[in-house]
Design a protein around this motif. Sequence first.
Motif, PDB file in Angstrom:
ATOM      1  N   ILE A  81       0.831  -1.029  -0.050  1.00  8.48           N
ATOM      2  CA  ILE A  81       0.009   0.295  -0.111  1.00  8.48           C
ATOM      3  C   ILE A  81       0.966   1.199   0.063  1.00  8.48           C
ATOM      4  N   SER A  82       0.690   2.140  -0.865  1.00  3.38           N
ATOM      5  CA  SER A  82       0.973   3.438  -0.868  1.00  3.38           C
ATOM      6  C   SER A  82       0.345   4.827  -1.068  1.00  3.38           C
ATOM      7  N   GLN A  83      -1.029   4.274  -1.085  1.00  4.29           N
ATOM      8  CA  GLN A  83      -1.943   5.418  -1.043  1.00  4.29           C
ATOM      9  C   GLN A  83      -2.989   5.032  -0.028  1.00  4.29           C
ATOM     10  N   VAL A  84      -3.445   6.214   0.825  1.00  2.45           N
ATOM     11  CA  VAL A  84      -4.247   5.678   2.012  1.00  2.45           C
ATOM     12  C   VAL A  84      -5.660   6.977   1.746  1.00  2.45           C
ATOM     13  N   GLY A 103       6.601  10.302   4.684  1.00  5.53           N
ATOM     14  CA  GLY A 103       6.960  11.463   3.864  1.00  5.53           C
ATOM     15  C   GLY A 103       6.323  11.237   2.404  1.00  5.53           C
ATOM     16  N   SER A 104       7.245  11.470   1.326  1.00  2.56           N
ATOM     17  CA  SER A 104       6.784  11.504  -0.102  1.00  2.56           C
ATOM     18  C   SER A 104       6.432   9.907  -0.570  1.00  2.56           C
ATOM     19  N   ASP A 105       6.616   8.885   0.348  1.00  4.48           N
ATOM     20  CA  ASP A 105       6.600   7.757  -0.093  1.00  4.48           C
ATOM     21  C   ASP A 105       5.220   7.126  -0.046  1.00  4.48           C
ATOM     22  N   ILE A 106       4.427   7.980   0.756  1.00  2.00           N
ATOM     23  CA  ILE A 106       2.912   7.625   0.467  1.00  2.00           C
ATOM     24  C   ILE A 106       2.147   9.034   0.062  1.00  2.00           C
ATOM     25  N   THR A 107       0.810   8.696  -0.270  1.00  2.00           N
ATOM     26  CA  THR A 107      -0.275   9.559  -0.527  1.00  2.00           C
ATOM     27  C   THR A 107      -1.309   9.366   0.633  1.00  2.00           C
ATOM     28  N   TYR A 108      -1.539  10.249   1.372  1.00  2.00           N
ATOM     29  CA  TYR A 108      -2.558  10.084   2.401  1.00  2.00           C
ATOM     30  C   TYR A 108      -3.886  11.465   2.036  1.00  2.00           C
ATOM     31  N   VAL A 109      -4.918  10.913   1.988  1.00  2.52           N
ATOM     32  CA  VAL A 109      -5.901  11.688   1.764  1.00  2.52           C
ATOM     33  C   VAL A 109      -6.783  11.790   2.850  1.00  2.52           C
ATOM     34  N   LEU A 157      -6.011   9.380  -7.757  1.00  2.11           N
ATOM     35  CA  LEU A 157      -5.170   8.586  -7.389  1.00  2.11           C
ATOM     36  C   LEU A 157      -4.307   7.900  -8.228  1.00  2.11           C
ATOM     37  N   ASP A 158      -3.213   7.429  -8.087  1.00  7.77           N
ATOM     38  CA  ASP A 158      -2.383   6.492  -9.097  1.00  7.77           C
ATOM     39  C   ASP A 158      -3.123   5.264  -9.293  1.00  7.77           C
ATOM     40  N   PRO A 159      -3.324   4.840 -10.222  1.00  7.05           N
ATOM     41  CA  PRO A 159      -3.997   3.466 -10.498  1.00  7.05           C
ATOM     42  C   PRO A 159      -3.277   2.207 -10.536  1.00  7.05           C
ATOM     43  N   ASP A 160      -1.771   2.407 -10.526  1.00  6.15           N
ATOM     44  CA  ASP A 160      -0.841   1.559 -10.430  1.00  6.15           C
ATOM     45  C   ASP A 160      -0.422   1.240  -8.768  1.00  6.15           C
ATOM     46  N   GLN A 161      -0.598   1.954  -7.825  1.00  6.61           N
ATOM     47  CA  GLN A 161      -0.496   1.687  -6.582  1.00  6.61           C
ATOM     48  C   GLN A 161      -1.441   1.157  -5.773  1.00  6.61           C
ATOM     49  N   GLY A 162      -0.810   0.261  -4.728  1.00  7.18           N
ATOM     50  CA  GLY A 162      -1.882  -0.111  -3.948  1.00  7.18           C
ATOM     51  C   GLY A 162      -2.585   0.795  -2.964  1.00  7.18           C
ATOM     52  N   THR A 163      -3.678   0.631  -2.747  1.00  2.00           N
ATOM     53  CA  THR A 163      -4.740   1.614  -2.153  1.00  2.00           C
ATOM     54  C   THR A 163      -5.384   1.156  -0.635  1.00  2.00           C
ATOM     55  N   ALA A 164      -5.615   1.977   0.473  1.00  2.00           N
ATOM     56  CA  ALA A 164      -6.098   1.301   1.361  1.00  2.00           C
ATOM     57  C   ALA A 164      -7.263   2.682   1.635  1.00  2.00           C
ATOM     58  N   VAL A 165      -8.476   2.019   2.205  1.00  2.00           N
ATOM     59  CA  VAL A 165      -9.421   3.019   2.615  1.00  2.00           C
ATOM     60  C   VAL A 165      -9.858   2.536   4.059  1.00  2.00           C
ATOM     61  N   ILE A 166      -9.827   3.598   4.990  1.00  2.00           N
ATOM     62  CA  ILE A 166     -10.096   3.335   6.454  1.00  2.00           C
ATOM     63  C   ILE A 166     -11.414   3.934   6.750  1.00  2.00           C
ATOM     64  N   THR A 167     -12.397   3.484   7.321  1.00  2.00           N
ATOM     65  CA  THR A 167     -13.389   4.067   8.121  1.00  2.00           C
ATOM     66  C   THR A 167     -13.476   3.710   9.724  1.00  2.00           C
ATOM     67  N   GLU A 168     -13.144   4.548  10.453  1.00  2.00           N
ATOM     68  CA  GLU A 168     -12.855   4.209  11.887  1.00  2.00           C
ATOM     69  C   GLU A 168     -14.028   5.129  12.645  1.00  2.00           C
ATOM     70  N   GLY A 169     -14.562   4.552  13.514  1.00  2.00           N
ATOM     71  CA  GLY A 169     -15.744   5.015  14.402  1.00  2.00           C
ATOM     72  C   GLY A 169     -17.045   5.354  13.600  1.00  2.00           C
TER      73      GLY A 169
END
Length: 278
Positions: A81-84, A103-109, A157-169
């Motif tokens: 994963i490199s996109q969140v 840092g720049s190793d991930i994209t966090y939205v 987002l970059d379609p070639d990067q693993g992506t995570a989606v979080i829903t907390e609470g």
Amino acid sequence: MFRRTDAAISPTALYTGTVWRRNGLSHPAFATLAGTALWTGLVAPRRAAALLGVPDLDALLLARHHAIDTLLEQAIDSGEISQVVELASGLSPRGWRFSSRYGSDITYVETDLPGMTRRKQDLLERAGLMGPGHRVRVLDAFEPIGPNSLDALADELDPDQGTAVITEGLINYFPLPDVTTLWNSVGAVLHRFPRGLYLSDLHLDQNPGAVTATAKVLITAFVRGDVYLHFDSEQEAIEALYEAGFDAAELLLPSSFGGRVESGVDRNHIVRATTGAR
């Protein structure tokens, strides 16, 4: 019915933001007078509830936060994963912490409704806490299509990067049809990437009785709306995740991640669902 509006969600955002800050997980810039007042006002009710066997609210919040952090760290460190994308992020410090660490190793939205998004953007910018890949966007988690949907955000987002989606609470404040809509959206979007990871927390209706009823009453009063327990078992929840399009799904216990472990924290399960190659 509890609907997700800026006014309705703010007590939970303010309270949890205070819990993170009081426990060293957040930056002083996230402090709010309203959050501190809410936390102080709940000290006595929390103590009274504890005498009835109700798990401590702060312990539950910290255990789930630590578990989700750990799973996300593992996914990033492994290179999967490199996109969140964090939905309904409120005053969660996770975006700041992970952006600072990677840092720049991930994209966090971070995303939320307009009022909270403006507030989050302002405090991050004023405190100089925005990292190179750190963004804040308006998004309604329950809109499957449209400019403020997860589907539209995925286009950025970059379609070639693993992506995570979080829903907390978030999940247990909405009826099952809304949750199904959300899970279908997340499952469909994550299939657009080579690897997808969905992390959330989920309360099951496994322990009917006075303790569960008391906890539900307290939380309902706090959030000023309904609290829903959608599934009677882990298997029911996992089957629903498969039906939403995930390739694999499991429910984990917060106590298995170490950190602050107190009695009752395992009433809240951690959802880990994936898409793509493993």
